[in-house]
Design an enzyme around this catalytic site. Structure first.
Site, PDB file in Angstrom:
ATOM      1  N   SER A  69      52.335  38.363  31.036  1.00 24.60           N
ATOM      2  CA  SER A  69      51.685  37.424  30.119  1.00 24.60           C
ATOM      3  C   SER A  69      52.690  36.478  29.471  1.00 24.60           C
ATOM      4  O   SER A  69      53.874  36.805  29.304  1.00 24.60           O
ATOM      5  CB  SER A  69      50.942  38.187  29.029  1.00 24.60           C
ATOM      6  OG  SER A  69      49.915  38.975  29.580  1.00 24.60           O
TER       7      SER A  69
HETATM    8  N1  SAH Z   1      49.952  43.410  29.846  1.00 23.00           N
HETATM    9  C1  SAH Z   1      50.701  42.741  30.879  1.00 23.00           C
HETATM   10  C2  SAH Z   1      49.880  41.763  31.663  1.00 23.00           C
HETATM   11  C3  SAH Z   1      48.856  42.451  32.465  1.00 23.00           C
HETATM   12  S1  SAH Z   1      48.131  41.466  33.724  1.00 23.00           S
HETATM   13  C4  SAH Z   1      51.897  42.019  30.263  1.00 23.00           C
HETATM   14  O1  SAH Z   1      52.294  42.341  29.161  1.00 23.00           O
HETATM   15  O2  SAH Z   1      52.500  41.182  30.916  1.00 23.00           O
HETATM   16  C5  SAH Z   1      46.597  42.352  33.828  1.00 23.00           C
HETATM   17  C6  SAH Z   1      46.686  43.760  34.336  1.00 23.00           C
HETATM   18  O3  SAH Z   1      45.385  44.301  34.245  1.00 23.00           O
HETATM   19  C7  SAH Z   1      47.094  43.873  35.799  1.00 23.00           C
HETATM   20  O4  SAH Z   1      48.175  44.731  35.926  1.00 23.00           O
HETATM   21  C8  SAH Z   1      45.846  44.433  36.487  1.00 23.00           C
HETATM   22  O5  SAH Z   1      46.131  45.303  37.558  1.00 23.00           O
HETATM   23  C9  SAH Z   1      45.176  45.165  35.349  1.00 23.00           C
HETATM   24  N2  SAH Z   1      43.751  45.383  35.529  1.00 23.00           N
HETATM   25  C10 SAH Z   1      42.821  44.543  36.056  1.00 23.00           C
HETATM   26  N3  SAH Z   1      41.599  45.100  36.041  1.00 23.00           N
HETATM   27  C11 SAH Z   1      41.750  46.337  35.468  1.00 23.00           C
HETATM   28  C12 SAH Z   1      40.850  47.405  35.164  1.00 23.00           C
HETATM   29  N4  SAH Z   1      39.542  47.343  35.427  1.00 23.00           N
HETATM   30  N5  SAH Z   1      41.358  48.513  34.585  1.00 23.00           N
HETATM   31  C13 SAH Z   1      42.673  48.617  34.297  1.00 23.00           C
HETATM   32  N6  SAH Z   1      43.573  47.642  34.556  1.00 23.00           N
HETATM   33  C14 SAH Z   1      43.120  46.518  35.142  1.00 23.00           C
END
Ligand code: SAH
Length: 218
Positions: A69
């Site tokens: 992010s």
């Molecule tokens: N928090 C991270 C960014 C995450 S990107 C940061 O600090 O950079 C979003 C994440 O959500 C991805 O890793 C993706 O695999 C996860 N994701 C997507 N759908 C999901 C679900 N239904 N349950 C759990 N994780 C999920």
């Protein structure tokens, strides 16, 4: 921490200060949050090839179709979550590389975090351990389900965009707790804050954002 990643300049105090100043200019006010943005080594959360861009205020690819992010958004979400925070436990959905987790971890007692891609979770667990962060419990699974076992949570933070409000997350929110979640389709996502009042859920818009989707099912 590999030496090859240090001393190239991107980890320098000045580079990080510049990022912090940018976030202040964009309206981030919380000193504890800004301090975390300065202290968390974001270059260790991205591929080595992208490390030189780690302190730019931008999202970056981390492989497996996922992203780390943007620092401004991490700061904004953390600030919004903590502004009403009187409790101890936070549920995070979408662990990814763990950057948001690492920014938040020292500011709360305990984080429970759920990620659907196991491969990411394995790497992130090790990465956070290397950074001496121990108050995080990890779970592979579907974030739409939340994590019933440890509920209710004083705060819930979702770092992927949901197509609609996940009912189970609302059910797992403690009285007075708040949920920070991007909602909406690609190109039209709104960062939403929900506060759990005794008589109702209050919903506040925090502005447009762009996240990868919160995938439904396995
Ligand atoms: N928090 C991270 C960014 C995450 S990107 C940061 O600090 O950079 C979003 C994440 O959500 C991805 O890793 C993706 O695999 C996860 N994701 C997507 N759908 C999901 C679900 N239904 N349950 C759990 N994780 C999920």
């Amino acid at each position: 921490m590999s030496n090859s990643r240090q001393g190239i300049g991107m980890t320098s105090a000045r580079t990080r200060e510049r990022l912090v100043q940018r976030l202040i200019d964009q309206g981030i006010r919380s000193d504890i949050v800004l301090n975390q943005i300065k202290n968390v080594p974001r270059h260790l959360f991205v591929d080595e090839a992208l490390a030189s861009r780690a302190y730019e205020d931008t999202a970056l690819p981390i492989g497996l179709g996922q992203t780390i992010s943007q620092p401004f958004i991490v700061a904004r979400m953390t600030e919004a979550l903590l502004a009403g925070f009187e409790g101890e436990s936070v549920l995070e959905i979408g662990t990814g590389c763990g950057y948001q987790t690492a920014v938040l971890a020292p500011l709360v007692k305990k984080i429970y975090t759920v990620e659907r891609i196991r491969e990411l979770l394995t790497k992130t667990r090790q990465r956070l351990r290397d950074l001496d962060i121990y108050n995080v419990q990890f779970r592979p699974g579907d974030g739409w389900e939340g994590w019933r076992k440890y509920c209710p949570y004083d705060g819930i933070i979702v770092t992927a965009a949901a197509s609609s409000m996940p009912e189970k997350l609302l059910q797992q929110l403690a009285p007075g707790g708040r949920l920070i979640i991007p909602i909406g389709p690609k190109g039209k996502q709104d960062l939403t804050m929900v506060v759990n009042h005794p008589d109702r859920f209050e919903q506040v818009s925090l502005g447009p954002v762009s996240f990868v989707p919160l995938v439904k099912g396995k």
